[in-house]
Design an enzyme around this catalytic site. Structure first.
Site, PDB file in Angstrom:
ATOM      1  N   ASN A  86       0.882  -1.170   0.000  1.00 47.55           N
ATOM      2  CA  ASN A  86       0.000   0.000   0.000  1.00 47.55           C
ATOM      3  C   ASN A  86       0.916   1.216   0.000  1.00 47.55           C
ATOM      4  O   ASN A  86       1.516   1.536   1.026  1.00 47.55           O
ATOM      5  CB  ASN A  86      -0.892  -0.023   1.247  1.00 47.55           C
ATOM      6  CG  ASN A  86      -1.698   1.256   1.401  1.00 47.55           C
ATOM      7  OD1 ASN A  86      -1.739   2.084   0.492  1.00 47.55           O
ATOM      8  ND2 ASN A  86      -2.333   1.412   2.557  1.00 47.55           N
ATOM      9  N   LYS A 122       0.186   4.282  -0.222  1.00 51.27           N
ATOM     10  CA  LYS A 122      -0.400   5.467   0.413  1.00 51.27           C
ATOM     11  C   LYS A 122      -0.141   6.702  -0.456  1.00 51.27           C
ATOM     12  O   LYS A 122      -0.114   6.585  -1.678  1.00 51.27           O
ATOM     13  CB  LYS A 122       0.117   5.617   1.851  1.00 51.27           C
ATOM     14  CG  LYS A 122      -0.061   4.318   2.654  1.00 51.27           C
ATOM     15  CD  LYS A 122       0.145   4.480   4.136  1.00 51.27           C
ATOM     16  CE  LYS A 122      -0.055   3.139   4.834  1.00 51.27           C
ATOM     17  NZ  LYS A 122       0.060   3.225   6.282  1.00 51.27           N
ATOM     18  N   HIS A 131      -9.389   1.347   4.863  1.00 50.41           N
ATOM     19  CA  HIS A 131      -8.123   1.513   5.588  1.00 50.41           C
ATOM     20  C   HIS A 131      -8.361   2.441   6.783  1.00 50.41           C
ATOM     21  O   HIS A 131      -9.143   3.382   6.693  1.00 50.41           O
ATOM     22  CB  HIS A 131      -7.050   2.088   4.657  1.00 50.41           C
ATOM     23  CG  HIS A 131      -5.680   1.998   5.252  1.00 50.41           C
ATOM     24  ND1 HIS A 131      -5.238   2.883   6.204  1.00 50.41           N
ATOM     25  CD2 HIS A 131      -4.679   1.107   5.064  1.00 50.41           C
ATOM     26  CE1 HIS A 131      -4.010   2.532   6.569  1.00 50.41           C
ATOM     27  NE2 HIS A 131      -3.647   1.458   5.902  1.00 50.41           N
ATOM     28  N   GLU A 180      -6.721   4.778   7.917  1.00 49.30           N
ATOM     29  CA  GLU A 180      -6.468   6.203   7.626  1.00 49.30           C
ATOM     30  C   GLU A 180      -7.680   6.815   6.936  1.00 49.30           C
ATOM     31  O   GLU A 180      -7.981   8.005   7.127  1.00 49.30           O
ATOM     32  CB  GLU A 180      -5.192   6.331   6.771  1.00 49.30           C
ATOM     33  CG  GLU A 180      -3.951   6.040   7.607  1.00 49.30           C
ATOM     34  CD  GLU A 180      -2.777   5.445   6.848  1.00 49.30           C
ATOM     35  OE1 GLU A 180      -2.771   5.503   5.603  1.00 49.30           O
ATOM     36  OE2 GLU A 180      -1.870   4.901   7.508  1.00 49.30           O
ATOM     37  N   GLU A 200      -5.229  -4.764  10.451  1.00 48.81           N
ATOM     38  CA  GLU A 200      -4.180  -3.773  10.688  1.00 48.81           C
ATOM     39  C   GLU A 200      -4.445  -3.063  12.010  1.00 48.81           C
ATOM     40  O   GLU A 200      -5.249  -2.118  12.062  1.00 48.81           O
ATOM     41  CB  GLU A 200      -4.154  -2.743   9.558  1.00 48.81           C
ATOM     42  CG  GLU A 200      -3.900  -3.347   8.194  1.00 48.81           C
ATOM     43  CD  GLU A 200      -3.318  -2.329   7.223  1.00 48.81           C
ATOM     44  OE1 GLU A 200      -2.270  -2.630   6.648  1.00 48.81           O
ATOM     45  OE2 GLU A 200      -3.890  -1.247   7.061  1.00 48.81           O
ATOM     46  N   GLY A 258       2.837   2.287  10.854  1.00 51.63           N
ATOM     47  CA  GLY A 258       3.800   3.371  10.722  1.00 51.63           C
ATOM     48  C   GLY A 258       4.497   3.737  12.019  1.00 51.63           C
ATOM     49  O   GLY A 258       5.140   4.771  12.117  1.00 51.63           O
ATOM     50  N   SER A 285       3.710  -2.134  10.344  1.00 49.51           N
ATOM     51  CA  SER A 285       5.160  -2.235  10.562  1.00 49.51           C
ATOM     52  C   SER A 285       5.718  -3.613  10.212  1.00 49.51           C
ATOM     53  O   SER A 285       6.637  -4.114  10.869  1.00 49.51           O
ATOM     54  CB  SER A 285       5.525  -1.854  12.000  1.00 49.51           C
ATOM     55  OG  SER A 285       5.112  -0.520  12.273  1.00 49.51           O
TER      56      SER A 285
HETATM   57  P1  13P Z   1       3.225   0.333   7.658  1.00 50.54           P
HETATM   58  O1  13P Z   1       3.728  -0.939   7.049  1.00 50.54           O
HETATM   59  O2  13P Z   1       3.959   1.560   7.161  1.00 50.54           O
HETATM   60  O3  13P Z   1       3.142   0.268   9.150  1.00 50.54           O
HETATM   61  O4  13P Z   1       1.715   0.536   7.124  1.00 50.54           O
HETATM   62  C1  13P Z   1       0.842  -0.522   7.188  1.00 50.54           C
HETATM   63  C2  13P Z   1      -0.372  -0.151   6.440  1.00 50.54           C
HETATM   64  O5  13P Z   1      -1.119   0.731   6.829  1.00 50.54           O
HETATM   65  C3  13P Z   1      -0.641  -0.860   5.179  1.00 50.54           C
HETATM   66  O6  13P Z   1      -1.915  -0.590   4.719  1.00 50.54           O
END
Ligand code: 13P
Length: 251
Positions: A9, A11, A96, A98, A168, A174, A214
């Site tokens: 992803n 982002k 997601h 976010e 997640e 992150g 992560s």
């Molecule tokens: P990270 O791997 O940067 O923690 O992000 C995970 C994520 O949100 C994938 O959709």
């Protein structure tokens, strides 16, 4: 049987030239590898058509990171599931954390998005996961169960069978703080049991449930070794071809 999957992803990262270059690098790296999993990259909308033109679809799947909750019309700035599908993309990340946190996505809008994605032949990668407070106060299993029930349990068994799930935990995204392999396995088993109670064991056994948060080359193998962890949804580590491939090779 369910598939093992490693999906990136991206982002809101990479300009178009940077994104095409990254896709080319991943595509090139996959040529020499007999991956034991499906490999997918989910990119910004602006990159989809260009990335689709440079990847081998037999080795690398392509997806978007979101789509609209309406089919078409006067929704300035939105991108429909049909538009995503017309680029050649086959997947779409939906729900997601976010999007839920920063853009107010609710289970109601997500049900619309899932329906439109499926109508347009896209495979949803549907994200669920608790925030830190819910992990700490012990409500995490209930929170995730409710997200699945509200977002997906309106689907027929046939349509549910087309969904990929991604657990997640928001506190692990992150942050560099990964769920332990045991925490991930406990939740994935809970998710699978929730699906089994609604759709039966066969549907549950055939559903791929990815872990995200992560995930990196150094911890992927331990996570993927767990029986109910069928792969990963990768953020930061998907932005570098070598680290992304390190995770692919963890299978
Ligand atoms: P990270 O791997 O940067 O923690 O992000 C995970 C994520 O949100 C994938 O959709």
């Amino acid at each position: 049987m369910r598939k093992n999957i490693v999906a990136g992803n991206w982002k809101m990262n990479t300009t178009l030239p940077e994104g095409v270059k990254l896709a080319e690098e991943v595509n090139e790296a996959l040529k020499g590898v007999n991956a034991n999993c499906d490999v997918i990259i989910c990119t910004p909308f602006t990159h989809l058509a260009s990335v689709n033109a440079v990847i081998d679809p037999a080795k690398l799947g392509l997806g978007a990171e979101n789509c609209a909750d309406h089919a078409k019309g006067a929704y300035t700035g939105e991108v429909s599931a049909a538009m995503v599908a017309s680029t050649g993309a086959k997947y779409v990340i939906l729900g997601h954390s976010e999007r839920r946190q920063y853009y107010g996505e609710t289970s109601e809008t997500l049900r619309e998005k899932v329906a439109l994605a499926l109508e347009n032949g896209l495979t949803p990668i549907f994200c669920i996961g608790e925030v830190l407070e819910e992990r700490e106060n012990g409500t995490f299993n209930e929170v995730v169960k409710t997200q699945i029930e509200e977002g997906l349990f309106n689907l027929s068994a046939d349509d549910f069978g087309k969904i990929i799930l991604a657990y997640e935990p928001v506190w692990a995204i992150g942050t560099g703080k990964t769920a332990t392999a045991d925490q991930a396995e406990d939740m994935h088993a809970h998710i699978r049991a929730t699906i089994a109670a609604k759709y039966g064991n066969e549907v549950a056994d055939n559903t791929s449930i990815l872990y995200g948060g992560s995930c990196k080359p150094s911890n992927a193998a331990e996570l993927f070794a767990k029986p109910d962890v069928d792969g990963g949804l990768i953020g930061g580590a998907a932005l570098d071809a070598e680290s992304f491939m390190g995770i692919v090779k963890a299978f």
